[in-house]
Design a protein around this motif. Structure first.
Motif, short mmCIF file in Angstrom:
data_model
loop_
_atom_site.label_atom_id
_atom_site.label_comp_id
_atom_site.label_asym_id
_atom_site.label_seq_id
_atom_site.Cartn_x
_atom_site.Cartn_y
_atom_site.Cartn_z
N THR A 147 11.17 -11.02 -5.77
CA THR A 147 12.38 -10.22 -5.60
C THR A 147 12.05 -8.92 -4.86
OG1 THR A 147 12.36 -8.74 -7.53
CG2 THR A 147 12.97 -11.05 -7.92
N ALA A 148 13.10 -8.18 -4.51
CA ALA A 148 12.92 -6.88 -3.85
C ALA A 148 12.91 -5.72 -4.84
CB ALA A 148 14.04 -6.66 -2.82
N PHE A 149 12.98 -6.03 -6.14
CA PHE A 149 12.91 -4.98 -7.15
C PHE A 149 11.50 -4.37 -7.17
CE2 PHE A 149 16.44 -7.54 -9.06
CZ PHE A 149 17.41 -6.54 -9.02
N ASP A 150 11.42 -3.12 -7.60
CA ASP A 150 10.13 -2.43 -7.64
C ASP A 150 9.11 -3.12 -8.54
OD1 ASP A 150 10.70 -0.46 -5.82
OD2 ASP A 150 10.41 1.21 -7.21
N THR A 151 9.58 -3.83 -9.56
CA THR A 151 8.64 -4.57 -10.41
C THR A 151 7.77 -5.50 -9.59
OG1 THR A 151 10.41 -6.20 -10.74
CG2 THR A 151 10.08 -4.54 -12.47
N ASP A 152 8.31 -5.99 -8.47
CA ASP A 152 7.64 -7.02 -7.67
C ASP A 152 7.01 -6.49 -6.39
OD1 ASP A 152 8.92 -8.45 -9.64
OD2 ASP A 152 9.94 -9.84 -8.30
N VAL A 153 7.59 -5.46 -5.78
CA VAL A 153 7.10 -5.01 -4.47
C VAL A 153 6.25 -3.75 -4.54
CG1 VAL A 153 9.02 -6.07 -3.24
CG2 VAL A 153 9.17 -3.65 -3.89
N ARG A 154 6.38 -2.96 -5.60
CA ARG A 154 5.54 -1.75 -5.72
C ARG A 154 4.33 -2.08 -6.58
NH1 ARG A 154 4.72 3.09 -8.69
NH2 ARG A 154 6.05 2.39 -10.41
N VAL A 155 3.14 -1.86 -6.05
CA VAL A 155 1.91 -2.25 -6.73
C VAL A 155 0.93 -1.08 -6.73
CG1 VAL A 155 2.22 -4.67 -6.09
CG2 VAL A 155 0.84 -3.17 -4.62
N PRO A 156 -0.13 -1.17 -7.54
CA PRO A 156 -1.11 -0.08 -7.57
C PRO A 156 -1.89 0.01 -6.26
CG PRO A 156 -1.31 -1.50 -9.52
CD PRO A 156 -0.43 -2.21 -8.54
N LEU A 157 -2.20 1.21 -5.84
CA LEU A 157 -3.19 1.48 -4.81
C LEU A 157 -3.93 2.75 -5.22
CD1 LEU A 157 -4.59 0.83 -2.13
CD2 LEU A 157 -2.95 2.37 -1.02
N VAL A 158 -5.21 2.59 -5.50
CA VAL A 158 -6.07 3.71 -5.90
C VAL A 158 -7.27 3.73 -4.96
CG1 VAL A 158 -7.33 4.81 -7.78
CG2 VAL A 158 -5.37 3.33 -8.30
N VAL A 159 -7.58 4.90 -4.44
CA VAL A 159 -8.71 5.06 -3.52
C VAL A 159 -9.57 6.22 -4.02
CG1 VAL A 159 -9.43 5.47 -1.13
CG2 VAL A 159 -7.28 4.28 -1.59
N ALA A 160 -10.88 6.00 -4.11
CA ALA A 160 -11.80 7.06 -4.52
C ALA A 160 -13.07 6.96 -3.70
CB ALA A 160 -12.12 6.94 -6.01
N GLY A 161 -13.69 8.12 -3.47
CA GLY A 161 -14.94 8.13 -2.73
C GLY A 161 -15.09 9.41 -1.93
N PRO A 162 -16.10 9.49 -1.07
CA PRO A 162 -16.33 10.70 -0.29
C PRO A 162 -15.15 10.99 0.63
CG PRO A 162 -17.62 8.87 0.57
CD PRO A 162 -17.06 8.42 -0.74
N GLY A 163 -14.76 12.26 0.67
CA GLY A 163 -13.64 12.66 1.51
C GLY A 163 -12.28 12.42 0.89
N VAL A 164 -12.25 11.94 -0.36
CA VAL A 164 -10.99 11.65 -1.05
C VAL A 164 -10.82 12.63 -2.20
CG1 VAL A 164 -9.62 9.89 -2.23
CG2 VAL A 164 -11.26 9.21 -0.46
#
Length: 498
Positions: free
Chosen positions: A334-351
């Motif tokens: 579906t187009a609901f946020d439950t389905d299209v919004r997902v985690p994105l986490v970035v860590a490391g040098p320069g972050v």
């Protein structure tokens, strides 16, 4: 080029000023080259999960710790809430109408379509391998890929761009599967040591250690099959979280006012459906425990190999998942946020550490981001943008305001592991425009949706008919521009006003 320069400066500062690694071990002397390579280009470890929704992150302590050390993107969406189209966009940096991959198989999707259209010769793997990186994929590739497939050749097929290849086909059950291990098919059985998430974790750690020892920069993707159905947990997690139930938020068992045709009239969940939803949610939480431990193990390997301070770690999912929201049984698409919004986490040098970014980001951005990190010119034909400027500062003035979602349906393919079960939601073809403030959807059957998520964050009031005609026309034009864009035109069409 400016974003690459800023990142290089911050990376150099991180390398020169750190007295210790995040793990507490002594850092190399200032000015010495990173252990993992002869230059300052960072390594990349990318963990891509399958069907992991945002509401599972709270049960993953290593992911939460990664958030405290890095940047969390709160408006990160996928181009389609379905495995193969999303992964095709991620690999190529292109939206579905550019890849031609809208489904998991048939004439408009799957591995065969991706291969036939020549996309495998232009992915983030080929970008970085061409720049001298060792690259490896562990776990899942694209739907309908099978480890034993020779694609007309003499050996099991490995796509271009990958120095290491340890990939399965229908390995959703975590046991009794095959992996193509660099052109050799190996069978894994049903012993505890065969649990797939643990197997790819160990193999990836070995690849990292080999790469670090050879002083070669690397990109490693670990694409788990978890927590996709049948939601098989590792044996040690099978009894974890007793009594846990699915979240009962405002959207649970609630039908949106003005629901589109495919959803309107959906009856309330039965007691049996609610009970089954709770079982599914609990098993999904159990299944991600091994994924979370894998992330912790990888970080320990990076520290042991001396490359943790020069490695960017990325955690995400190919799509989300609903469990009872909108009166729907477990599923996606579906187009609901439950389905299209997902985690994105970035860590490391320069972050930056412990920061959230609300600017819209999308899975088409990862290919140009990885290229940027490696100092590779961002391919001109990608539709996405490098996220590196957002790692340690505000988005550029010309950053996108809208993300595109494209979906073909309904899905009636009996061989598709993602075929929606009864009552789980099986929408017709649609395209959607999602900004930080609202979601606008157009269906092939004429239905329309508009949710003002700032006032209605759970998307329970479709107010499209209340919008002035001029606003509806402007939204239609904006969506039309995005569904017909290519490369540079996508990076202008995604700046939607209003």
């Amino acid at each position: 080029m400016a974003s690459r320069s800023r990142l290089a400066v911050s990376l150099a500062a991180a390398l020169l000023l750190s007295a210790c690694t995040p793990n507490g071990t002594p850092a190399a002397p200032a000015g010495s080259p990173p252990v993992g390579g002869g230059d300052a280009r960072p390594n990349v470890v990318f963990v891509l999960t399958d069907d992991l929704s945002v509401n599972l992150v709270r049960y993953m302590p290593h992911v939460r710790a990664l958030q405290s050390r890095g940047v969390t993107f709160t408006n990160y969406t996928v181009t389609d809430s379905l495995c193969c189209p999303s992964r095709a966009s991620l690999l190529t940096g292109k939206v579905p109408h550019r890849t031609g991959v809208f489904t998991n198989g048939g004439i408009d999707g799957g591995f065969v379509m991706f291969h036939r259209r020549g996309h495998e010769s232009r992915t983030f793997a080929t970008d970085l391998q061409g720049a001298g990186y060792r690259t490896a994929l562990f776990g899942k590739y694209l739907n309908r890929y099978q480890p034993e497939n020779t694609i007309g050749g003499g050996r099991p097929y490995v796509p271009p761009g990958w120095s290491g290849w340890y990939v399965g086909g229908d390995a959703y059950g975590q046991y009794g599967y095959e992996l193509n291990e660099n052109h050799v098919v190996r069978h894994y059985g049903h012993e505890p040591d065969d649990y797939l998430t643990d197997v790819i974790s160990a193999k990836a750690s070995a690849f990292i250690e080999e790469s670090a020892a050879s002083r070669t920069p690397f990109l490693v993707e670990l694409a788990t099959f978890a927590p996709h159905s049948p939601y098989t947990p590792a044996p040690r997690d099978a009894d974890a979280f007793p009594g846990l139930t699915a979240p009962r938020g405002p959207a649970f068992d609630a039908l949106p006012a003005g629901a589109p045709k495919w959803l309107a009239g959906r009856p309330p969940l039965t007691e049996d459906e609610r009970a089954q939803i709770d079982v599914v949610f609990r098993k999904r939480v159990q299944a991600v425990q091994a994924v979370d431990r894998m992330l912790g193990s990888l970080q320990a390997t990076l520290a042991r190999a001396g490359v943790d301070r020069n490695t960017v770690v990325v955690f995400s999912s190919d799509n989300g998942f609903h469990t009872g929201e909108y009166r729907l049984n477990p599923g996606k698409q579906t187009a609901f946020d439950t389905d299209v919004r997902v985690p994105l986490v970035v860590a490391g040098p320069g972050v930056d550490a412990g920061r959230t970014v609300s600017a819209p980001a999308q899975n088409v951005d990862l290919r140009p981001t990885f290229a940027d990190l490696a100092g590779v010119p961002v391919p001109a034909d990608v539709d996405g943008r490098s996220l590196t400027p957002l790692f340690a500062g505000p988005p550029p003035a010309d950053w996108r305001t809208a993300a595109l979602i494209e979906h073909h349906g309904p899905d009636f393919d009996p061989s598709d592991p993602d075929r929606p079960r009864p009552g789980s939601g099986n929408p017709p073809t649609y395209a959607a425009l999602r900004t930080a403030a609202y979601t606008y959807v157009e269906y092939v059957d004429g239905s329309r949706e508009f949710y003002n998520r700032r006032q209605d964050p759970h998307q329970l009031r479709n107010i499209v008919e209340q919008l002035p005609a001029a606003r509806r026309a402007a939204l239609h034009r904006a969506l039309k521009r995005l569904t017909t864009c290519r490369a540079a035109s996508c990076r202008s069409a995604d700046r939607v006003t209003g």
